[in-house]
Structure formats: C-alpha cells, structure tokens
Motif scaffolding. Structure first.
Motif, PDB file in Angstrom:
ATOM      1  N   GLY A 117       0.824  -1.422  -0.088  1.00 40.57           N
ATOM      2  CA  GLY A 117       0.433   0.336   0.272  1.00 40.57           C
ATOM      3  C   GLY A 117       1.215   1.233  -0.643  1.00 40.57           C
ATOM      4  N   PRO A 118       0.083   2.254  -0.651  1.00 39.17           N
ATOM      5  CA  PRO A 118       1.075   3.614  -0.083  1.00 39.17           C
ATOM      6  C   PRO A 118       1.329   4.282   1.188  1.00 39.17           C
ATOM      7  N   GLY A 119       0.902   3.552   2.130  1.00 41.11           N
ATOM      8  CA  GLY A 119       1.668   3.522   3.423  1.00 41.11           C
ATOM      9  C   GLY A 119       0.899   5.116   3.630  1.00 41.11           C
ATOM     10  N   GLY A 120       2.036   6.381   4.448  1.00 38.05           N
ATOM     11  CA  GLY A 120       1.567   7.394   4.774  1.00 38.05           C
ATOM     12  C   GLY A 120       1.338   7.519   6.040  1.00 38.05           C
ATOM     13  N   GLU A 121       0.060   8.394   6.298  1.00 34.93           N
ATOM     14  CA  GLU A 121      -0.474   8.653   7.428  1.00 34.93           C
ATOM     15  C   GLU A 121      -1.776   7.579   7.906  1.00 34.93           C
ATOM     16  N   SER A 122      -1.667   6.745   6.346  1.00 34.44           N
ATOM     17  CA  SER A 122      -2.551   6.300   7.232  1.00 34.44           C
ATOM     18  C   SER A 122      -2.135   4.675   6.957  1.00 34.44           C
ATOM     19  N   ALA A 123      -1.615   4.204   6.856  1.00 29.74           N
ATOM     20  CA  ALA A 123      -0.156   3.537   7.103  1.00 29.74           C
ATOM     21  C   ALA A 123      -1.125   1.951   8.432  1.00 29.74           C
ATOM     22  N   PRO A 124      -0.722   1.155   8.360  1.00 28.05           N
ATOM     23  CA  PRO A 124      -1.317  -0.220   9.445  1.00 28.05           C
ATOM     24  C   PRO A 124      -0.462   0.219  11.121  1.00 28.05           C
ATOM     25  N   GLY A 125      -0.534   0.929  12.068  1.00 20.17           N
ATOM     26  CA  GLY A 125      -0.248   1.044  13.234  1.00 20.17           C
ATOM     27  C   GLY A 125      -0.143   2.740  13.928  1.00 20.17           C
ATOM     28  N   THR A 126      -0.857   3.761  12.886  1.00 20.17           N
ATOM     29  CA  THR A 126      -0.305   4.637  12.341  1.00 20.17           C
ATOM     30  C   THR A 126      -1.417   5.377  13.535  1.00 20.17           C
ATOM     31  N   GLY A 127      -2.617   5.295  13.357  1.00 25.03           N
ATOM     32  CA  GLY A 127      -3.407   5.720  14.090  1.00 25.03           C
ATOM     33  C   GLY A 127      -4.071   5.031  15.164  1.00 25.03           C
ATOM     34  N   GLY A 128      -4.951   5.318  15.576  1.00 29.55           N
ATOM     35  CA  GLY A 128      -4.964   5.247  17.637  1.00 29.55           C
ATOM     36  C   GLY A 128      -5.974   4.025  18.479  1.00 29.55           C
ATOM     37  N   GLY A 129      -5.917   2.643  17.090  1.00 26.11           N
ATOM     38  CA  GLY A 129      -6.440   1.612  17.967  1.00 26.11           C
ATOM     39  C   GLY A 129      -5.360   0.347  18.615  1.00 26.11           C
ATOM     40  N   HIS A 130      -5.663  -0.986  18.932  1.00 21.69           N
ATOM     41  CA  HIS A 130      -5.531  -1.598  19.916  1.00 21.69           C
ATOM     42  C   HIS A 130      -4.505  -2.693  18.956  1.00 21.69           C
ATOM     43  N   GLY A 131      -5.079  -2.769  17.693  1.00 25.36           N
ATOM     44  CA  GLY A 131      -4.929  -4.364  16.405  1.00 25.36           C
ATOM     45  C   GLY A 131      -3.070  -3.848  16.673  1.00 25.36           C
ATOM     46  N   LEU A 132      -2.049  -3.642  16.968  1.00 22.40           N
ATOM     47  CA  LEU A 132      -0.737  -3.732  16.958  1.00 22.40           C
ATOM     48  C   LEU A 132      -0.651  -3.794  18.702  1.00 22.40           C
ATOM     49  N   LEU A 133      -0.767  -3.718  19.201  1.00 24.15           N
ATOM     50  CA  LEU A 133      -1.145  -3.568  20.669  1.00 24.15           C
ATOM     51  C   LEU A 133      -1.283  -4.268  20.840  1.00 24.15           C
ATOM     52  N   GLY A 134      -2.672  -5.489  20.371  1.00 25.63           N
ATOM     53  CA  GLY A 134      -2.769  -6.459  20.808  1.00 25.63           C
ATOM     54  C   GLY A 134      -2.182  -7.388  20.352  1.00 25.63           C
ATOM     55  N   MET A 135      -1.407  -7.429  19.329  1.00 20.33           N
ATOM     56  CA  MET A 135      -0.460  -8.403  18.426  1.00 20.33           C
ATOM     57  C   MET A 135       0.778  -8.557  19.459  1.00 20.33           C
ATOM     58  N   ARG A 136       1.069  -7.067  19.643  1.00 24.09           N
ATOM     59  CA  ARG A 136       3.007  -7.370  20.735  1.00 24.09           C
ATOM     60  C   ARG A 136       2.430  -8.181  22.064  1.00 24.09           C
ATOM     61  N   GLU A 137       1.091  -7.567  22.557  1.00 25.57           N
ATOM     62  CA  GLU A 137       0.463  -8.438  24.039  1.00 25.57           C
ATOM     63  C   GLU A 137       1.175 -10.331  24.046  1.00 25.57           C
ATOM     64  N   ARG A 138      -0.157 -10.168  22.861  1.00 24.84           N
ATOM     65  CA  ARG A 138       0.214 -12.043  22.569  1.00 24.84           C
ATOM     66  C   ARG A 138       1.156 -12.531  22.063  1.00 24.84           C
ATOM     67  N   VAL A 139       2.234 -12.074  21.139  1.00 19.24           N
ATOM     68  CA  VAL A 139       3.824 -12.576  20.912  1.00 19.24           C
ATOM     69  C   VAL A 139       4.151 -12.970  22.447  1.00 19.24           C
ATOM     70  N   THR A 140       4.155 -11.344  23.041  1.00 14.37           N
ATOM     71  CA  THR A 140       4.806 -11.139  24.822  1.00 14.37           C
ATOM     72  C   THR A 140       4.308 -12.241  25.244  1.00 14.37           C
TER      73      THR A 140
END
Length: 406
Positions: A348-371
């Motif tokens: 994808g084009p990335g930029g401000e709309s790239a995954p993980g740049t928003g205020g959601g909990h998606g990447l945080l949930g992934m990191r918690e699972r992996v940790t």
C-alpha cells in the motif's frame, strides 16, 4: 455463645476489671493462707489464727499493686518483691505475700523477651529465697523456704511459655494473612490476564469482521442500481462475515458464563489450519492475498496456533482498512527450528494511513500476544511503500518448557 464465653469476652474487653478480679482472687488466697500455721507438733497444722496487722497491710498493698500489672509489669514486680521481703523479715509465721510477687514475675515473663525474663527471674528468685532463708527462724533448708524458690521459678517459666505460645500463634496468623493476600493477588492477576486475553480476542474478531462488512456494504451501496447481481454477491459476503463474527463472539463470550448458564460452544479455537479460509474472506472483500507456508505446523501448541492466526487476521484487517485501494497482501508462515515465523506484507501507499499509525489497539494486541509467548514482534513501513508485520513465536511455551525440565 455460652455464659462463660460471654463473660470471658467481657473481661478481655475490660482489662482493668480482669486485673482487679485477679488481684481480688490473689488477696483471698493470701488471707486464707495466712491462717495456716507452718509449725506444729505434727507438722503443718490448721488453726484459727489472726494474721498480724502488718501482714494484712502487706497483703492488701501487694494485691492492690497487681491491679496495675499489665500497664507497669516491672514496677509492680519491684513493689510486690519488696513487700515480700519485708514480710519474710518481719513476720513469724509468715503470710504468703510472695504469691503476689510470683504473679507479677509471671506477667513480666509473659510481656518481655527471654533474656529479660532470665535476668529478672534469677534476680527475683535469689532475693526472695535469700530473704526467706535468712529472715525467718526456720532452718534455711526448710521446705517453706525451698517452696519460694520453686514457685518463683514456676512463675517465670510459665510466663515465658505463654509468651512463646503467643509469638508462635502470631507468626502463624501472619503467615496465614500473607498467604491469603498472596492468593488474592494471584487471583486478581489471573483475572486481569484473562480479561486482557478476552479483550484481545474480542478486538480481533470485531475488527476483522466489521471491516469486511463495512467494505462489502460500501460495494453493495455503490453498485446497487447499475449492477444488482454484484450487489447481491456483496450482501451475501456481508451476511457470511456477520455470521462468522457472531459465531466467534458467541464462543468468546461463552468463556464468561457461570456454571449454571447454558453450555458454551465446543468448537475449537481458530488456528493456522483455517488460514486459507481467512485469506478467502479478504479476497471476497476485494483484497488480493497470497499465502505461503513452509514447514509443518500441525503440531503447534494451542496458544501458539491461536496467536499466529490472530496476528495474521489483525495484520490483514489493518491492510484492508489502511493500505488503500489496489493494495495487495502477502502472508508467510514458516517453521524455522524451534520457532515459527509469521510475516504479513502489503504494498500500500503507507503514509499517515499506514497500519499502526492510528489510535487503535491492533498492533498493541499483537504485541501482547507475542510477549505472552516470549516471542518477538517487528512492525514498520517497508522501503518503497507498504507495511511489514513480522512475528517470531517459540513453538514451546513457558509451561511446556518447565514440564520438560521436570
């Protein structure tokens, strides 16, 4: 509660009354003992003998001092010991004023440490026994004089035993309280971990399926008038995604039911065996997804299998929401030695709309699972555009490693 128990509780609640009752009982015993004549033609005899006024005064003073034995044990012992010495020196036959000194010595031993008890007890025994042996007309080795030595030793020993028992009981109570606090803290920790795990599952399920429903609903609204067949197909995908979301939500919420509630679904948790089905739902939503798998993954622990599936699900959901139109995704699941590596790429084009740049909990949930599985997670933009999610999960979890060690 019986009358005796109520009386005992009332006395404990009013220590002054308890000490006054003990002092009165000791006074009665001393007065009764003062009528015993220690010398007679046939040994100890009973007789009606009026105690000396000085002996009565000494007994009254000693009993009055015992009222304060809990508040000032050392001064009370000094007072009763002095009165006992005076009685031994001035009276013949002697009145049992030493009884008050024995009670005071018991109190000192019960409220101080063992070293203090040993020192004070030896001093009291020496002074009172010496006064009894030297002050009276009896032979120094008389049974009455040796009785002073025995009773003072018994008082000190009994007080030390009571103090030791109280210390043991207090230690047991403190250990029980610490154990209770530890159990409560462990229970709270486990509840927090379970709440966090359920929150992660709910987020993964809702974010994935609602994103698909949103895309397909938008497609249906766009082509409803011009291409009704394509709109019907999009609505069918909406229906399928919503049905899947309801099934997974029902399975997750079923974990929160109580024992008396209806039985929860018994379907297994999703894993990498359903990876193609997961990719198919995204393809139906218009996101091209390529899946590559290398190495066996059928023997993965349930926790690792579920975490890998959820990581792919969340990463593809982020691509669907943030990568933009025309983006493609690649999923790679590779078994490398003792680990399994999960990689999700998009162009994808990335930029401000790239995954993980928003205020959601998606990447945080992934990191918690992996940790939680003691793995590592790397996320970030790719050179030239797109986003990369790379997770390394140990095949053996902490629990299995500990069991193997045993």
């Amino acid at each position: 509660m019986s009358t005796l128990d109520r009386a005992r509780c009332s006395l404990k609640a009013h220590p002054w009354a308890l000490d006054a009752a003990i002092a009165a009982a000791v006074l009665v015993c001393m007065i009764a003992g003062s009528f015993v004549t220690p010398r007679g033609t046939n040994g100890v005899t009973w007789g009606i003998r009026t105690p000396d006024p000085l002996s009565l005064l000494l007994m009254l003073l000693a009993a009055a001092a015992l009222v304060f034995r809990r508040r000032a044990p050392m001064p009370v012992l000094a007072v009763t010991g002095t009165l006992s010495v005076v009685e031994c020196v001035t009276s013949d036959p002697r009145a049992p004023v030493t009884m008050a000194a024995v009670i005071a010595l018991y109190t000192v031993a019960a409220t101080t440490d063992r070293t203090t008890t040993l020192r004070i007890g030896l001093l009291t025994m020496t002074v009172l026994t010496a006064a009894a042996m030297l002050g009276g007309p009896l032979p120094w080795y008389a049974q009455e004089n040796l009785g002073v030595l025995a009773w003072t030793g018994i008082g000190a020993t009994a007080g030390d035993a009571v103090r030791s028992r109280r210390a043991v009981v207090q230690a047991i109570r403190e250990r029980a309280e610490r154990a209770e606090r530890t159990r409560e803290e462990e229970a709270r920790r486990r509840v927090a971990e379970e709440r966090l795990r359920i929150a992660r599952d709910l987020h993964d399920v809702v974010a994935h399926h609602i994103a698909l429903v949103n895309v397909q609903a938008g497609v249906a609204a766009h082509v409803m008038d011009k291409r009704p067949d394509q709109a019907k197909e999009a609505l069918a995908h909406v229906r399928e995604a919503s049905r899947s979301a309801l099934d997974e939500l029902r399975a997750t919420v079923g974990l929160l039911r109580q024992s008396g509630d209806p039985e929860a679904p018994t379907e297994p948790a999703p894993g990498l065996s359903r990876l193609e089905d997961l990719a198919g739902t995204f393809r139906s939503a218009g996101l091209p997804v390529e899946v590559a798998r290398a190495g066996p993954d059928s023997d993965l622990p349930a926790a690792v299998d579920l975490a890998a599936y959820r990581i792919v699900q969340e990463a593809l959901t982020n691509v669907q929401k943030h990568a933009g139109a025309g983006a493609k995704a690649e999923v790679s699941v590779v078994r490398v030695g003792p680990n399994i590596e999960v990689t999700v790429l998009d162009d994808g084009p990335g930029g401000e709309s790239a995954p993980g740049t928003g205020g959601g909990h998606g990447l945080l949930g992934m990191r918690e699972r992996v940790t939680a599985l003691r793995g590592t997670l790397t996320t970030g933009p790719r050179y030239g555009g797109g986003f990369r999610v790379h997770a390394i999960l140990p095949v053996k979890t902490r629990t299995e490693t500990r069991d193997d060690a045993h």
